[in-house]
Design a protein around this motif. Structure first.
Motif, short mmCIF file in Angstrom:
data_model
loop_
_atom_site.label_atom_id
_atom_site.label_comp_id
_atom_site.label_asym_id
_atom_site.label_seq_id
_atom_site.Cartn_x
_atom_site.Cartn_y
_atom_site.Cartn_z
N THR A 180 0.84 -1.10 0.07
CA THR A 180 -0.08 0.02 -0.13
C THR A 180 0.88 1.32 0.00
O THR A 180 0.18 2.18 0.01
N ILE A 181 2.24 1.12 -0.12
CA ILE A 181 3.19 2.22 0.14
C ILE A 181 3.81 2.53 -1.35
O ILE A 181 4.09 1.79 -1.94
N ALA A 182 3.59 3.87 -1.60
CA ALA A 182 4.11 4.44 -2.78
C ALA A 182 4.69 5.63 -2.68
O ALA A 182 4.07 6.34 -1.91
N MET A 183 6.15 5.76 -2.99
CA MET A 183 6.83 7.02 -2.62
C MET A 183 7.76 7.47 -3.85
O MET A 183 8.70 6.51 -4.18
N ASP A 184 7.70 8.40 -4.29
CA ASP A 184 8.38 9.07 -5.34
C ASP A 184 9.14 10.39 -4.59
O ASP A 184 8.66 11.47 -4.33
N VAL A 185 10.21 10.03 -3.81
CA VAL A 185 10.90 11.10 -2.61
C VAL A 185 11.72 11.86 -3.64
O VAL A 185 12.92 11.80 -4.02
N ARG A 186 11.03 12.86 -3.97
CA ARG A 186 11.74 14.31 -4.65
C ARG A 186 10.50 15.31 -4.71
O ARG A 186 9.61 15.11 -4.39
N PRO A 187 11.18 16.69 -4.73
CA PRO A 187 10.18 17.80 -4.63
C PRO A 187 9.29 17.70 -5.91
O PRO A 187 9.58 17.27 -7.06
N GLY A 188 7.82 17.59 -5.23
CA GLY A 188 6.89 17.55 -6.38
C GLY A 188 6.52 16.08 -6.47
O GLY A 188 5.58 15.96 -7.05
N GLY A 189 7.23 14.98 -5.97
CA GLY A 189 6.79 13.80 -6.15
C GLY A 189 5.63 13.60 -4.99
O GLY A 189 5.57 14.10 -4.03
N THR A 190 5.07 12.20 -5.19
CA THR A 190 3.67 12.00 -4.36
C THR A 190 4.35 10.85 -3.51
O THR A 190 5.02 10.16 -3.82
N TRP A 191 3.46 10.76 -2.52
CA TRP A 191 3.55 9.61 -1.53
C TRP A 191 2.24 9.02 -1.20
O TRP A 191 1.42 9.98 -1.26
N GLN A 192 1.95 7.71 -0.85
CA GLN A 192 0.75 7.41 -0.41
C GLN A 192 0.79 5.98 0.62
O GLN A 192 1.98 5.35 0.34
N ALA A 193 0.03 5.77 1.44
CA ALA A 193 0.13 4.82 2.31
C ALA A 193 -1.39 4.46 2.93
O ALA A 193 -2.11 5.12 3.00
#
Length: 154
Positions: A50-63
């Protein structure tokens, strides 16, 4: 451990000292393999699927946090505002698709000669109840993170 609820501003600040180097604590916030182990209050799990992380300014995350006793699901997510590895992470927090309740979380990591002082600050709550429930949830989750690092060094 320091906890503060700033009632006039509807903000919260929680500080913990972790038995782990700053880079590892940063990874605990940005790598799903680490996040799945501690994210969410006691009595909840956050499956890696259930975790998605695009770790950069403007990137999204969810959990999605799942309550152990009844399976109720609580999805959250947002986008990254600032990523300064390994000392600072700023991101929005809210229910997917509902920007009315969105707040901003800042995590600052200070090096303490192999240990890390972590300060979480969250601002933008619309009610005291929302702030207080987030305070309780973060406190429990950060206790789990603290224990995880303590057990790893024992």
């Amino acid at each position: 451990m320091t906890d503060r609820r700033e009632t006039g501003e509807r903000e919260l600040t929680i500080t913990r000292v972790l038995d782990a180097p700053r880079r590892l604590v940063f990874q605990a916030w940005t790598d799903p393999a680490h996040v799945t182990a501690w994210f969410g209050p006691r009595g909840f799990t956050t499956p890696m699927s259930t975790i998605a992380m695009d770790v950069r300014p403007g990137g999204t995350w969810q959990a999605t946090m799942i309550r152990d006793d009844d399976g109720a699901e609580y999805s959250t997510g947002g986008f990254y505002i600032e990523v300064s590895e390994p000392e600072r992470l700023v991101f929005t927090w809210g229910a997917p698709g509902d920007t009315r309740q969105e707040s901003v979380v800042t995590v600052e990591l200070a090096d303490l000669d192999g240990r890390t002082e972590m300060t979480l600050h969250q601002a933008g709550f619309t009610t005291d109840d929302s702030r207080d429930s987030h305070h309780d949830g973060w406190s429990s989750a950060l206790d789990r993170l603290t224990e995880r690092f303590r057990e790893a060094t024992a």
